[in-house]
Design a protein around this motif. Structure first.
Motif, PDB file in Angstrom:
ATOM      1  N   LYS A   3       0.830  -1.202   0.000  1.00 20.59           N
ATOM      2  CA  LYS A   3       0.000   0.000   0.000  1.00 20.59           C
ATOM      3  C   LYS A   3       0.869   1.258   0.000  1.00 20.59           C
ATOM      4  O   LYS A   3       1.944   1.276   0.606  1.00 20.59           O
ATOM      5  N   VAL A   4       0.375   2.294  -0.673  1.00 19.94           N
ATOM      6  CA  VAL A   4       1.057   3.582  -0.749  1.00 19.94           C
ATOM      7  C   VAL A   4       0.038   4.675  -0.451  1.00 19.94           C
ATOM      8  O   VAL A   4      -1.056   4.693  -1.021  1.00 19.94           O
ATOM      9  N   LEU A   5       0.401   5.587   0.441  1.00 17.93           N
ATOM     10  CA  LEU A   5      -0.496   6.681   0.823  1.00 17.93           C
ATOM     11  C   LEU A   5      -0.478   7.816  -0.190  1.00 17.93           C
ATOM     12  O   LEU A   5       0.576   8.190  -0.693  1.00 17.93           O
ATOM     13  N   ILE A   6      -1.656   8.371  -0.436  1.00 21.52           N
ATOM     14  CA  ILE A   6      -1.797   9.611  -1.196  1.00 21.52           C
ATOM     15  C   ILE A   6      -2.515  10.595  -0.277  1.00 21.52           C
ATOM     16  O   ILE A   6      -3.641  10.347   0.141  1.00 21.52           O
ATOM     17  N   VAL A   7      -1.847  11.695   0.045  1.00 18.16           N
ATOM     18  CA  VAL A   7      -2.361  12.677   0.997  1.00 18.16           C
ATOM     19  C   VAL A   7      -3.160  13.744   0.253  1.00 18.16           C
ATOM     20  O   VAL A   7      -2.641  14.398  -0.659  1.00 18.16           O
ATOM     21  N   ILE A   8      -4.421  13.919   0.675  1.00 16.27           N
ATOM     22  CA  ILE A   8      -5.293  14.904   0.030  1.00 16.27           C
ATOM     23  C   ILE A   8      -6.148  15.646   1.065  1.00 16.27           C
ATOM     24  O   ILE A   8      -6.141  15.318   2.249  1.00 16.27           O
ATOM     25  N   GLY A   9      -6.907  16.591   0.584  1.00 15.85           N
ATOM     26  CA  GLY A   9      -7.925  17.310   1.346  1.00 15.85           C
ATOM     27  C   GLY A   9      -8.810  17.992   0.326  1.00 15.85           C
ATOM     28  O   GLY A   9      -8.581  17.877  -0.889  1.00 15.85           O
ATOM     29  N   ASP A  10      -9.832  18.704   0.767  1.00 17.13           N
ATOM     30  CA  ASP A  10     -10.634  19.467  -0.185  1.00 17.13           C
ATOM     31  C   ASP A  10      -9.733  20.449  -0.916  1.00 17.13           C
ATOM     32  O   ASP A  10      -8.859  21.071  -0.318  1.00 17.13           O
ATOM     33  N   ALA A  11      -9.929  20.566  -2.209  1.00 17.55           N
ATOM     34  CA  ALA A  11      -9.161  21.440  -3.098  1.00 17.55           C
ATOM     35  C   ALA A  11      -7.783  20.878  -3.428  1.00 17.55           C
ATOM     36  O   ALA A  11      -6.889  21.607  -3.826  1.00 17.55           O
ATOM     37  N   SER A  12      -7.609  19.549  -3.295  1.00 13.06           N
ATOM     38  CA  SER A  12      -6.415  18.917  -3.866  1.00 13.06           C
ATOM     39  C   SER A  12      -6.563  18.983  -5.381  1.00 13.06           C
ATOM     40  O   SER A  12      -7.672  18.900  -5.910  1.00 13.06           O
ATOM     41  N   GLU A  13      -5.440  19.090  -6.082  1.00 14.12           N
ATOM     42  CA  GLU A  13      -5.476  19.194  -7.535  1.00 14.12           C
ATOM     43  C   GLU A  13      -5.804  17.825  -8.136  1.00 14.12           C
ATOM     44  O   GLU A  13      -5.201  16.821  -7.772  1.00 14.12           O
ATOM     45  N   THR A  14      -6.768  17.792  -9.037  1.00 10.36           N
ATOM     46  CA  THR A  14      -7.242  16.538  -9.623  1.00 10.36           C
ATOM     47  C   THR A  14      -6.131  15.757 -10.313  1.00 10.36           C
ATOM     48  O   THR A  14      -5.936  14.567 -10.043  1.00 10.36           O
ATOM     49  N   LEU A  15      -5.393  16.384 -11.216  1.00  9.60           N
ATOM     50  CA  LEU A  15      -4.340  15.662 -11.944  1.00  9.60           C
ATOM     51  C   LEU A  15      -3.169  15.294 -11.043  1.00  9.60           C
ATOM     52  O   LEU A  15      -2.561  14.236 -11.218  1.00  9.60           O
ATOM     53  N   ASP A  16      -2.843  16.145 -10.066  1.00 10.47           N
ATOM     54  CA  ASP A  16      -1.783  15.824  -9.103  1.00 10.47           C
ATOM     55  C   ASP A  16      -2.115  14.543  -8.345  1.00 10.47           C
ATOM     56  O   ASP A  16      -1.220  13.821  -7.910  1.00 10.47           O
ATOM     57  N   CYS A  65     -11.906   9.354   0.960  1.00 13.28           N
ATOM     58  CA  CYS A  65     -10.799   9.051   1.867  1.00 13.28           C
ATOM     59  C   CYS A  65     -10.955   7.598   2.308  1.00 13.28           C
ATOM     60  O   CYS A  65     -12.027   7.191   2.757  1.00 13.28           O
ATOM     61  N   ASP A  66      -9.878   6.830   2.187  1.00  7.03           N
ATOM     62  CA  ASP A  66      -9.892   5.434   2.637  1.00  7.03           C
ATOM     63  C   ASP A  66      -9.613   5.317   4.129  1.00  7.03           C
ATOM     64  O   ASP A  66     -10.181   4.457   4.802  1.00  7.03           O
ATOM     65  N   VAL A  67      -8.717   6.170   4.618  1.00  7.77           N
ATOM     66  CA  VAL A  67      -8.346   6.127   6.036  1.00  7.77           C
ATOM     67  C   VAL A  67      -7.975   7.545   6.487  1.00  7.77           C
ATOM     68  O   VAL A  67      -7.191   8.220   5.821  1.00  7.77           O
ATOM     69  N   PRO A  68      -8.562   8.014   7.576  1.00 11.97           N
ATOM     70  CA  PRO A  68      -8.208   9.355   8.059  1.00 11.97           C
ATOM     71  C   PRO A  68      -6.802   9.368   8.663  1.00 11.97           C
ATOM     72  O   PRO A  68      -6.288   8.327   9.092  1.00 11.97           O
ATOM     73  N   PHE A  69      -6.199  10.554   8.683  1.00 14.11           N
ATOM     74  CA  PHE A  69      -4.843  10.708   9.231  1.00 14.11           C
ATOM     75  C   PHE A  69      -4.705  10.040  10.594  1.00 14.11           C
ATOM     76  O   PHE A  69      -3.706   9.374  10.869  1.00 14.11           O
ATOM     77  N   SER A  70      -5.709  10.215  11.453  1.00 14.58           N
ATOM     78  CA  SER A  70      -5.620   9.722  12.832  1.00 14.58           C
ATOM     79  C   SER A  70      -5.526   8.202  12.925  1.00 14.58           C
ATOM     80  O   SER A  70      -5.082   7.665  13.937  1.00 14.58           O
ATOM     81  N   GLU A  71      -5.930   7.485  11.878  1.00 15.30           N
ATOM     82  CA  GLU A  71      -5.923   6.021  11.898  1.00 15.30           C
ATOM     83  C   GLU A  71      -4.805   5.400  11.061  1.00 15.30           C
ATOM     84  O   GLU A  71      -4.730   4.177  10.937  1.00 15.30           O
ATOM     85  N   VAL A  72      -3.934   6.221  10.486  1.00 15.57           N
ATOM     86  CA  VAL A  72      -2.859   5.688   9.649  1.00 15.57           C
ATOM     87  C   VAL A  72      -1.754   5.093  10.523  1.00 15.57           C
ATOM     88  O   VAL A  72      -1.215   5.761  11.397  1.00 15.57           O
ATOM     89  N   ASN A  73      -1.439   3.820  10.261  1.00 14.65           N
ATOM     90  CA  ASN A  73      -0.272   3.167  10.844  1.00 14.65           C
ATOM     91  C   ASN A  73       0.793   3.209   9.754  1.00 14.65           C
ATOM     92  O   ASN A  73       0.784   2.386   8.827  1.00 14.65           O
ATOM     93  N   SER A  74       1.707   4.145   9.847  1.00 14.66           N
ATOM     94  CA  SER A  74       2.688   4.394   8.791  1.00 14.66           C
ATOM     95  C   SER A  74       3.527   3.181   8.437  1.00 14.66           C
ATOM     96  O   SER A  74       3.997   3.045   7.307  1.00 14.66           O
ATOM     97  N   GLU A  75       3.724   2.282   9.383  1.00 14.83           N
ATOM     98  CA  GLU A  75       4.522   1.072   9.148  1.00 14.83           C
ATOM     99  C   GLU A  75       3.919   0.204   8.046  1.00 14.83           C
ATOM    100  O   GLU A  75       4.629  -0.582   7.415  1.00 14.83           O
ATOM    101  N   GLU A  76       2.618   0.329   7.806  1.00 13.36           N
ATOM    102  CA  GLU A  76       1.918  -0.516   6.833  1.00 13.36           C
ATOM    103  C   GLU A  76       2.093  -0.049   5.390  1.00 13.36           C
ATOM    104  O   GLU A  76       1.620  -0.712   4.470  1.00 13.36           O
ATOM    105  N   TYR A  77       2.764   1.082   5.173  1.00 14.46           N
ATOM    106  CA  TYR A  77       2.808   1.685   3.844  1.00 14.46           C
ATOM    107  C   TYR A  77       4.235   1.746   3.300  1.00 14.46           C
ATOM    108  O   TYR A  77       5.178   2.071   4.024  1.00 14.46           O
ATOM    109  N   ALA A  78       4.341   1.474   1.995  1.00 16.54           N
ATOM    110  CA  ALA A  78       5.645   1.437   1.329  1.00 16.54           C
ATOM    111  C   ALA A  78       6.144   2.826   0.951  1.00 16.54           C
ATOM    112  O   ALA A  78       7.341   3.027   0.791  1.00 16.54           O
ATOM    113  N   GLY A  79       5.236   3.771   0.785  1.00 16.84           N
ATOM    114  CA  GLY A  79       5.614   5.114   0.365  1.00 16.84           C
ATOM    115  C   GLY A  79       4.464   6.084   0.554  1.00 16.84           C
ATOM    116  O   GLY A  79       3.378   5.701   1.003  1.00 16.84           O
TER     117      GLY A  79
END
Length: 190
Positions: A3-16, A65-79
């Motif tokens: 799994k790889v995290l993509i960090v977003i919020g309202d007004a994230s750029e669509t193509l980015d 959003c698949d998982v909110p910041f507060s629930e992210v276990n960073s160890e589970e992600y490759a990047g």
């Protein structure tokens, strides 16, 4: 599938956001969208129109959003990937996002950043001495936090790959995914 995290919020750029999302899937990774809370987010599209000196913004697609910041276990992600748009201006202050960001820098995992995405690792005090591309209007945010602004389509500094805007997607996303693949393949061998 890693799994790889993509960090977003309202007004994230669509193509980015969407370009790396689908490129990750093509490379056999599971993109996981993380944001301040679990709900649907409105992305936007940005362009400096001919004759304009400032960016014009239109509504883009929405994304869950698949998982909110507060629930992210960073160890589970490759990047991790810090998407651009206006979202980083307000989400960078989230204490859980700061925790997540610091983990990826400390663990030397593959990191991508584009456009305003630089505001997140800058605020988390992770850019000191690091070379990064970003949109020129974020040069100050990078430099005031000790980073080095480079006006190029793809800047690689160790585990950190960055681009200026979505116009650079074809230049910086590929090298970042290559880092993820190399790390995955090395883990399989060991």
């Amino acid at each position: 599938m890693e799994k790889v995290l993509i960090v977003i919020g309202d007004a994230s750029e669509t193509l980015d956001t969407m370009y790396p999302y689908y490129r990750l899937q093509e490379a056999g990774f599971q993109p996981v969208v993380t944001a301040p809370e679990q709900r649907r987010y409105q992305m936007v599209m940005h362009e400096v129109k001919p004759g304009w000196t400032i960016t014009k913004e239109w509504e883009g697609y929405t994304i869950d959003c698949d998982v909110p910041f507060s629930e992210v276990n960073s160890e589970e992600y490759a990047g991790i990937m810090f998407s651009g748009g206006r979202a980083p201006e307000y989400i960078r202050y989230d204490k859980d996002l700061v925790r997540i960001t610091r983990h990826f820098f400390a663990a030397n995992k593959p990191i991508a950043s584009v456009c305003h995405g630089v505001e997140i690792p800058a605020y988390a005090d992770c850019v000191r001495g690091r070379r990064m591309a970003t949109v020129p209007k974020c040069q100050f945010d990078l430099e005031v936090c000790g980073g080095i602004f480079v006006d190029e389509a793809c800047v690689i500094d160790g585990n950190l790959v960055s681009g200026r805007t979505f116009h650079d997607n074809g230049h910086y996303v590929g090298p970042w995914i290559e880092m993820l693949v190399k790390a995955r393949d090395a883990a399989v061998v060991t």
